[in-house]
Structures are given as structure tokens and as C-alpha cells.
Write a protein that holds these residues in place. Structure first.
Motif, PDB file in Angstrom:
ATOM      1  N   THR A   5      37.533  -3.272  -0.515  1.00  0.00           N
ATOM      2  CA  THR A   5      36.713  -2.171  -0.017  1.00  0.00           C
ATOM      3  C   THR A   5      37.500  -0.864  -0.090  1.00  0.00           C
ATOM      4  N   GLU A   6      36.791   0.225   0.119  1.00  0.00           N
ATOM      5  CA  GLU A   6      37.422   1.555   0.115  1.00  0.00           C
ATOM      6  C   GLU A   6      38.517   1.641   1.174  1.00  0.00           C
ATOM      7  N   LEU A   7      38.254   1.102   2.354  1.00  0.00           N
ATOM      8  CA  LEU A   7      39.241   1.127   3.432  1.00  0.00           C
ATOM      9  C   LEU A   7      40.482   0.308   3.066  1.00  0.00           C
ATOM     10  N   GLU A   8      40.283  -0.866   2.478  1.00  0.00           N
ATOM     11  CA  GLU A   8      41.425  -1.699   2.073  1.00  0.00           C
ATOM     12  C   GLU A   8      42.291  -0.967   1.038  1.00  0.00           C
ATOM     13  N   LYS A  10      42.590   2.303   0.663  1.00  0.00           N
ATOM     14  CA  LYS A  10      43.289   3.401   1.333  1.00  0.00           C
ATOM     15  C   LYS A  10      44.483   2.880   2.128  1.00  0.00           C
TER      16      LYS A  10
END
Length: 90
Positions: A5-8, A10
């Protein structure tokens, strides 16, 4: 299988990179076309961008003319601070 995911990304140090790719048209080499590529990548080596450009050279007919890169580690708004003064020019 679904990718990270985007959070992972980042949390792993990735941030958004945008590249403007100017390339020559396969049938008319004197004409340039623009392609905008955007993905999460690791600065300063940009492995995903390099992999994409290698794919382009290997698989696509339009030779690349110029690549312009913008990345949050290159320019960040946090680097600019308001100094407490305002100057006006008329």
C-alpha cells in the motif's frame, strides 16, 4: 497478489516521483511527444524509474529525448521558512 500500500511504501522510505519523458515519435523522428510517469520510488537511485526507462528502451520504438524528474526529496516545502518579514515591491 496485491502490492504494498501507499502507507507501506512511505514507511519503507519511498516517496512520490514524477518524470516527464520527451520521446521521438517512431514514424516522425522530428516530432516530440510527452509521457508523464508517476510512482513511488527511492531517492537518489530511483530504481523503479530506471527499470521503467530500461523497459522503454527495450520494448518501445520511440527513442527517449529527455527525462525531467521531480521528487519530494529534491524540493520540499519544509525547507522554506517564513522569516517574519514582508517586503513589497510596487
Amino acid at each position: 497478489m496485491k502490492g504494498p500500500t501507499e502507507l507501506e511504501l512511505k514507511l519503507r522510505g519511498y516517496s512520490l516521483a514524477t518524470a516527464e519523458i520527451l520521446y521521438r515519435m517512431p514514424d516522425a523522428r522530428e516530432l516530440l511527444q510527452t509521457y508523464v510517469w508517476q510512482d513511488y520510488d527511492l531517492a537518489p537511485k530511483f530504481p523503479r524509474l530506471k527499470a521503467f526507462l530500461a523497459f522503454w528502451d527495450r520494448e518501445l520504438e520511440g527513442p527517449i529525448h529527455t527525462v525531467t524528474l521531480c521528487h519530494s526529496s529534491l524540493v520540499r516545502p519544509q525547507e522554506f521558512r517564513y522569516g517574519g518579514h514582508e517586503l513589497r515591491l510596487n
